[in-house]
Scaffold this active site. Structure first.
Site, PDB file in Angstrom:
ATOM      1  N   HIS A  17       0.842  -1.200   0.000  1.00  9.28           N
ATOM      2  CA  HIS A  17       0.000   0.000   0.000  1.00  9.28           C
ATOM      3  C   HIS A  17       0.882   1.257   0.000  1.00  9.28           C
ATOM      4  CE1 HIS A  17      -3.072  -2.751   2.118  1.00  9.28           C
ATOM      5  NE2 HIS A  17      -3.681  -2.374   1.015  1.00  9.28           N
ATOM      6  N   LYS A  41     -16.319  -7.261   5.523  1.00 12.77           N
ATOM      7  CA  LYS A  41     -15.109  -7.905   6.068  1.00 12.77           C
ATOM      8  C   LYS A  41     -15.155  -7.843   7.596  1.00 12.77           C
ATOM      9  CE  LYS A  41     -11.983  -7.043   2.200  1.00 12.77           C
ATOM     10  NZ  LYS A  41     -10.726  -6.430   1.720  1.00 12.77           N
ATOM     11  N   ARG A  90      -2.611  -5.118  -8.699  1.00 10.06           N
ATOM     12  CA  ARG A  90      -1.445  -5.986  -8.483  1.00 10.06           C
ATOM     13  C   ARG A  90      -1.319  -7.037  -9.561  1.00 10.06           C
ATOM     14  NH1 ARG A  90      -3.638  -7.765  -3.013  1.00 10.06           N
ATOM     15  NH2 ARG A  90      -5.443  -7.340  -4.319  1.00 10.06           N
ATOM     16  N   SER A 128      -3.555  -8.098   2.659  1.00 12.52           N
ATOM     17  CA  SER A 128      -3.614  -8.004   4.122  1.00 12.52           C
ATOM     18  C   SER A 128      -3.992  -9.331   4.766  1.00 12.52           C
ATOM     19  CB  SER A 128      -4.604  -6.908   4.534  1.00 12.52           C
ATOM     20  OG  SER A 128      -4.186  -5.682   4.003  1.00 12.52           O
TER      21      SER A 128
HETATM   22  N1  COA Z   1      -0.453  -4.006  -1.504  1.00 13.92           N
HETATM   23  C1  COA Z   1      -0.888  -4.984  -0.715  1.00 13.92           C
HETATM   24  N2  COA Z   1      -2.167  -5.369  -0.640  1.00 13.92           N
HETATM   25  C2  COA Z   1      -3.043  -4.706  -1.388  1.00 13.92           C
HETATM   26  C3  COA Z   1      -2.660  -3.669  -2.243  1.00 13.92           C
HETATM   27  C4  COA Z   1      -1.300  -3.329  -2.289  1.00 13.92           C
HETATM   28  N3  COA Z   1      -0.842  -2.370  -3.082  1.00 13.92           N
HETATM   29  N4  COA Z   1      -3.756  -3.214  -2.877  1.00 13.92           N
HETATM   30  C5  COA Z   1      -4.790  -3.945  -2.434  1.00 13.92           C
HETATM   31  N5  COA Z   1      -4.357  -4.844  -1.534  1.00 13.92           N
HETATM   32  C6  COA Z   1      -5.139  -5.872  -0.855  1.00 13.92           C
HETATM   33  C7  COA Z   1      -5.733  -5.402   0.429  1.00 13.92           C
HETATM   34  O1  COA Z   1      -4.823  -5.608   1.490  1.00 13.92           O
HETATM   35  C8  COA Z   1      -6.958  -6.271   0.543  1.00 13.92           C
HETATM   36  O2  COA Z   1      -6.579  -7.530   1.048  1.00 13.92           O
HETATM   37  P1  COA Z   1      -7.586  -8.432   1.872  1.00 13.92           P
HETATM   38  O3  COA Z   1      -8.833  -8.574   1.056  1.00 13.92           O
HETATM   39  O4  COA Z   1      -6.805  -9.679   1.995  1.00 13.92           O
HETATM   40  O5  COA Z   1      -7.836  -7.762   3.185  1.00 13.92           O
HETATM   41  C9  COA Z   1      -7.380  -6.462  -0.917  1.00 13.92           C
HETATM   42  O6  COA Z   1      -6.236  -6.225  -1.666  1.00 13.92           O
HETATM   43  C10 COA Z   1      -8.391  -5.496  -1.437  1.00 13.92           C
HETATM   44  O7  COA Z   1      -8.681  -4.596  -0.470  1.00 13.92           O
HETATM   45  P2  COA Z   1      -8.746  -3.029  -0.467  1.00 13.92           P
HETATM   46  O8  COA Z   1      -7.816  -2.379  -1.427  1.00 13.92           O
HETATM   47  O9  COA Z   1      -8.641  -2.606   0.944  1.00 13.92           O
HETATM   48  O10 COA Z   1     -10.127  -2.837  -1.056  1.00 13.92           O
HETATM   49  P3  COA Z   1     -11.465  -3.329  -0.466  1.00 13.92           P
HETATM   50  O11 COA Z   1     -11.996  -4.190  -1.515  1.00 13.92           O
HETATM   51  O12 COA Z   1     -11.423  -3.895   0.881  1.00 13.92           O
HETATM   52  O13 COA Z   1     -12.157  -1.914  -0.328  1.00 13.92           O
HETATM   53  C11 COA Z   1     -13.555  -0.121  -0.907  1.00 13.92           C
HETATM   54  C12 COA Z   1     -12.977  -1.475  -1.255  1.00 13.92           C
HETATM   55  C13 COA Z   1     -13.545   0.178   0.565  1.00 13.92           C
HETATM   56  C14 COA Z   1     -12.740   0.926  -1.603  1.00 13.92           C
HETATM   57  C15 COA Z   1     -14.994  -0.185  -1.457  1.00 13.92           C
HETATM   58  O14 COA Z   1     -15.660  -1.255  -0.866  1.00 13.92           O
HETATM   59  C16 COA Z   1     -15.774   1.073  -1.216  1.00 13.92           C
HETATM   60  O15 COA Z   1     -15.596   2.030  -1.925  1.00 13.92           O
HETATM   61  N6  COA Z   1     -16.648   1.067  -0.199  1.00 13.92           N
HETATM   62  C17 COA Z   1     -17.465   2.199   0.146  1.00 13.92           C
HETATM   63  C18 COA Z   1     -18.905   1.998  -0.241  1.00 13.92           C
HETATM   64  C19 COA Z   1     -19.109   2.364  -1.668  1.00 13.92           C
HETATM   65  O16 COA Z   1     -18.984   3.491  -2.087  1.00 13.92           O
HETATM   66  N7  COA Z   1     -19.442   1.333  -2.449  1.00 13.92           N
HETATM   67  C20 COA Z   1     -19.642   1.448  -3.864  1.00 13.92           C
HETATM   68  C21 COA Z   1     -18.360   1.167  -4.610  1.00 13.92           C
HETATM   69  S1  COA Z   1     -18.649   1.061  -6.332  1.00 13.92           S
END
Ligand code: COA
Length: 161
Positions: A17, A41, A90, A128
């Site tokens: 990140h 989650k 990624r 993560s």
């Molecule tokens: N390095 C390491 N890990 C990474 C990474 C990086 N560069 N980029 C992403 N990841 C991992 C994260 O650690 C996470 O791992 P996990 O699932 O094992 O915990 C995974 O990839 C994806 O997670 P993240 O980037 O945190 O995205 P998310 O899918 O959890 O979050 C939101 C998505 C919060 C942005 C999205 O749900 C959101 O916008 N929510 C708000 C409500 C909303 O507006 N919804 C409509 C959206 S269209």
């Protein structure tokens, strides 16, 4: 002033990140890392713990704000006067989900652009959950997470003597 939002669950923040954050800082005047509640989650760290771990990890960067949000991302971005969302890509496996979110966010707010950045290839296999699992099983994650996260993970999963 070009402001970008870097949203995510960050449970916990990893060096992958931070790699994306550094790239985003080259493109934007300010990056707001915002920690989503994400009811789909069950996080190991509370939203406040995640925010405070990110704050420790980004102390060395200028023009970074760390915040929490709950609700619709596009509304949060509007409130913060951001013009872009930053997401890391990624591998090809990220693409479908990210495309769907980007297109839906664009539909909800056509002025908001999603920018995808690729991390250094050494972080492409990181996420993560894998960090949480290795830490829970007593493995060494020091190469993948900032110092504060390493300490916090050890606090949650103390090593057996
Ligand atoms: N390095 C390491 N890990 C990474 C990474 C990086 N560069 N980029 C992403 N990841 C991992 C994260 O650690 C996470 O791992 P996990 O699932 O094992 O915990 C995974 O990839 C994806 O997670 P993240 O980037 O945190 O995205 P998310 O899918 O959890 O979050 C939101 C998505 C919060 C942005 C999205 O749900 C959101 O916008 N929510 C708000 C409500 C909303 O507006 N919804 C409509 C959206 S269209």
């Amino acid at each position: 002033m070009k402001i970008a939002i870097y949203p995510g669950t960050f449970d916990p923040i990893t060096n992958g990140h931070l790699d994306i954050l550094e790239r985003a800082l080259k493109l934007f005047d300010k990056v707001i890392i915002t920690v989503a509640k994400n009811p789909s989650k069950q996080p190991l760290f509370s939203q406040e713990e995640r925010r405070s771990l990110i704050r420790s990890a980004v102390k060395r960067y200028k023009n970074v704000e760390v915040d929490l949000f709950d609700g619709l991302l596009v509304e949060y971005a509007r409130k913060k006067k951001a013009t872009s969302l930053v997401r890391g890509l990624r591998a090809i496996s990220d693409f479908e989900y990210e495309l769907q979110m980007a297109l839906m966010n664009r539909k909800l707010d056509s002025t908001l652009e999603t920018v995808f950045l690729m991390p250094n290839e050494k972080y492409t296999y990181l996420n993560s959950s894998i960090i949480r699992e290795i830490a829970r099983l007593g493995g060494d994650v020091r190469d993948f997470v900032p110092e504060a996260v390493l300490k916090a993970l050890t606090g949650k999963h103390p090593r057996k003597p």
